[in-house]
Scaffold this motif. Sequence first.
Motif, PDB file in Angstrom:
ATOM      1  N   THR A  42       0.819  -1.200   0.000  1.00 55.82           N
ATOM      2  CA  THR A  42       0.000   0.000   0.000  1.00 55.82           C
ATOM      3  C   THR A  42       0.858   1.258   0.000  1.00 55.82           C
ATOM      4  OG1 THR A  42      -0.190  -0.021   2.400  1.00 55.82           O
ATOM      5  CG2 THR A  42      -1.920  -1.135   1.167  1.00 55.82           C
ATOM      6  N   ASP A  70     -14.258   2.596  -5.543  1.00 56.63           N
ATOM      7  CA  ASP A  70     -12.846   2.286  -5.312  1.00 56.63           C
ATOM      8  C   ASP A  70     -12.561   1.859  -3.872  1.00 56.63           C
ATOM      9  OD1 ASP A  70     -12.087   2.843  -7.949  1.00 56.63           O
ATOM     10  OD2 ASP A  70     -11.944   4.992  -7.519  1.00 56.63           O
ATOM     11  N   GLU A  85      -8.366   2.603  -3.418  1.00 60.27           N
ATOM     12  CA  GLU A  85      -7.363   3.378  -4.151  1.00 60.27           C
ATOM     13  C   GLU A  85      -7.857   4.794  -4.373  1.00 60.27           C
ATOM     14  OE1 GLU A  85      -4.667   3.125  -8.223  1.00 60.27           O
ATOM     15  OE2 GLU A  85      -6.218   1.628  -7.859  1.00 60.27           O
ATOM     16  N   HIS A  87      -7.095   7.799  -6.864  1.00 63.43           N
ATOM     17  CA  HIS A  87      -6.438   8.065  -8.140  1.00 63.43           C
ATOM     18  C   HIS A  87      -5.913   9.488  -8.164  1.00 63.43           C
ATOM     19  CE1 HIS A  87      -7.965   4.277  -9.694  1.00 63.43           C
ATOM     20  NE2 HIS A  87      -9.139   4.597  -9.177  1.00 63.43           N
ATOM     21  N   GLY A 105      -2.786   6.473  -4.593  1.00 66.24           N
ATOM     22  CA  GLY A 105      -2.432   5.076  -4.756  1.00 66.24           C
ATOM     23  C   GLY A 105      -3.310   4.198  -3.889  1.00 66.24           C
ATOM     24  N   THR A 106      -2.845   2.977  -3.661  1.00 62.64           N
ATOM     25  CA  THR A 106      -3.639   2.001  -2.921  1.00 62.64           C
ATOM     26  C   THR A 106      -3.482   2.193  -1.415  1.00 62.64           C
ATOM     27  OG1 THR A 106      -1.832   0.412  -2.971  1.00 62.64           O
ATOM     28  CG2 THR A 106      -3.452   0.271  -4.752  1.00 62.64           C
TER      29      THR A 106
END
Length: 151
Positions: A42, A70, A85, A87, A105-106
């Motif tokens: 992550t 998401d 996530e 974006h 990100g994740t």
Amino acid sequence: MANLTRWNPFAELEEMLDRYSRGAGFPRLGNDRETRDLMRRTDWSPAVDIAETPTAYVISAELPGIDRKDVKVTVNDGVLLIQGERHSEKEDKDRKHHRVERFYGTFARSFSLPDNVNEDSIQADYKDGMLKVTLEKSEKAKPKSIEVQVN
């Protein structure tokens, strides 16, 4: 030319806590290999509050700027996993960024559930960038008294 790697202090802290916990013999949250691997991959970790009422536990996670599609909430073997996530904005050639402080990100957070959580009644609501997961408590098993016969 050397590759630049983004420093993630939370991943470093998580790794340090993991080593300490293993050395002290304590189990860590999300001990299965798949969850540990996901947590290591992550990019950031959302802030979370955990509260308890007489009937439930409530986990509130800040997820601003993240679309509901998401975000994923799962329960497996007594572990609640929140993942998703954020974006990044599309790059605009006419825009020059002077500072970027938001994480993209994740992300993933895992929590070991207490024994008194009714896993079948877990509810998750997402509104205005706040995820609220309600974990209803199950009724405690009443103590059972067994009379012992003396012969």
